[in-house]
Design an enzyme around this catalytic site. Sequence first.
Site, PDB file in Angstrom:
ATOM      1  N   HIS A 113       0.841  -1.208   0.000  1.00 45.42           N
ATOM      2  CA  HIS A 113       0.000   0.000   0.000  1.00 45.42           C
ATOM      3  C   HIS A 113       0.875   1.258   0.000  1.00 45.42           C
ATOM      4  O   HIS A 113       0.696   2.155  -0.836  1.00 45.42           O
ATOM      5  CB  HIS A 113      -0.895  -0.030   1.244  1.00 45.42           C
ATOM      6  CG  HIS A 113      -1.796   1.156   1.381  1.00 45.42           C
ATOM      7  ND1 HIS A 113      -3.137   1.116   1.061  1.00 45.42           N
ATOM      8  CD2 HIS A 113      -1.567   2.427   1.814  1.00 45.42           C
ATOM      9  CE1 HIS A 113      -3.683   2.298   1.289  1.00 45.42           C
ATOM     10  NE2 HIS A 113      -2.751   3.110   1.754  1.00 45.42           N
ATOM     11  N   GLU A 114       1.835   1.307   0.931  1.00 48.04           N
ATOM     12  CA  GLU A 114       2.701   2.482   1.034  1.00 48.04           C
ATOM     13  C   GLU A 114       3.670   2.568  -0.140  1.00 48.04           C
ATOM     14  O   GLU A 114       4.030   3.663  -0.586  1.00 48.04           O
ATOM     15  CB  GLU A 114       3.469   2.450   2.359  1.00 48.04           C
ATOM     16  CG  GLU A 114       2.592   2.453   3.605  1.00 48.04           C
ATOM     17  CD  GLU A 114       1.719   3.686   3.721  1.00 48.04           C
ATOM     18  OE1 GLU A 114       2.064   4.725   3.118  1.00 48.04           O
ATOM     19  OE2 GLU A 114       0.674   3.614   4.398  1.00 48.04           O
ATOM     20  N   HIS A 169       1.971   4.416  -2.908  1.00 50.90           N
ATOM     21  CA  HIS A 169       2.029   5.867  -2.673  1.00 50.90           C
ATOM     22  C   HIS A 169       3.408   6.409  -3.053  1.00 50.90           C
ATOM     23  O   HIS A 169       3.531   7.444  -3.719  1.00 50.90           O
ATOM     24  CB  HIS A 169       1.767   6.175  -1.197  1.00 50.90           C
ATOM     25  CG  HIS A 169       0.351   5.999  -0.756  1.00 50.90           C
ATOM     26  ND1 HIS A 169      -0.722   6.468  -1.478  1.00 50.90           N
ATOM     27  CD2 HIS A 169      -0.176   5.434   0.356  1.00 50.90           C
ATOM     28  CE1 HIS A 169      -1.857   6.191  -0.841  1.00 50.90           C
ATOM     29  NE2 HIS A 169      -1.548   5.559   0.279  1.00 50.90           N
TER      30      HIS A 169
END
Length: 376
Positions: free
Chosen positions: A30-31, A34
């Site tokens: 997820h990170e 980003h």
Amino acid sequence: MSFLQSLSAALTPLGLLWTLLIISAATFMHELAHYALARWQGVQVHSFSIGMGPVVFRRAWRGTEWRLSLLPIGGYVEIDGMAPEEFKTDGGEVGYRQATRGFAALPSWGKIAVLLAGPLMNLLLAVFLMTLTFTSQGIPAADRARIQTVQEGSRAQTLGLQPGDVITAIDGREIPETLQIEGRTVMGWENLRNVLGTPGPHTFTLERAGQTRTVTFAWQPTVNGQRQLLGIGYGPDIVPAPLPVAFQTSLTTTVQAVPQVLRAFGNLFGRFLTLNFSQDENVTGPIGTTEIVGRAAAASPWALVQVATLLNLSLAFFNLIPIPGLDGGRILLVMIGSLRRRPLSFSQEQAINVAGFAFVMLLMMFVVVRDVSRFF
């Protein structure tokens, strides 16, 4: 059994280990999404942490400090221009203001791309894991029920039913893929439970070793006030699936999950606002999640993959909820600023984010307290 005994039985070492690994992997991806979308647009990322709390290891690479933090829960990326920047007033005091560089300088579509990348990555991971499962294990056929077990000495054994028999029709009618039972949509094979609650003659059309058979029997759900059991364990039939079919089924399953997840979150918010601590099978807390993961790990690797799929789906949908503090809330603020043709002021955005963060923290506390309360 005491509270501590019940809690230790739920939080097995195997369940804890796999829960941390799955959540850490989901959070890392997820990170990382980003991070990738920010760097792709030329925005610096100051730090990338796996875990939270005190940093136990750090290393600089490609302009980013990569960290391993003490608490193995979650993670974060520090993207330049996403947080307020410090400045010194004429009196020498430290103040904060809206950043004007990095993320803050991106156009609206660029900001949304960075924010959307995390939940989208978890969604793609869920689709990938589902495709992998369907390709390797086959696809559940909603319109066919496979008999998995037959109890010794049961009515089913008397009728000649055998494990591996596939029920293709009930009472002369083919099983539909979905139907409504008690106001909810269920898979067609689940209608077998409803049929066995209805007295009278019934007919099963079976497939066994490539041949079609018919079993007819008279049925009474209760005799002398006692519930009768046919004596079978059953589930959906599993059919082989090539990669394209498995991928298409994964996409369809994901789309079909959206209204179910929205109802589950809506129910959770309703219980939170009314302080209703009764249990809800659709949403569980960290202890319940660890318990489920532990059972899956003990059952089979593929059961563990299915749990990882559900956790990634949940993380994706939860982060897209338009609550300030979550990715969905940040996207909403960007869209509002775009419609106004100017961003919200620093004080406005800070107030909204603080309120949203407080709401999310209270919601998490509610989930944890409700999770623990079932052991009392």
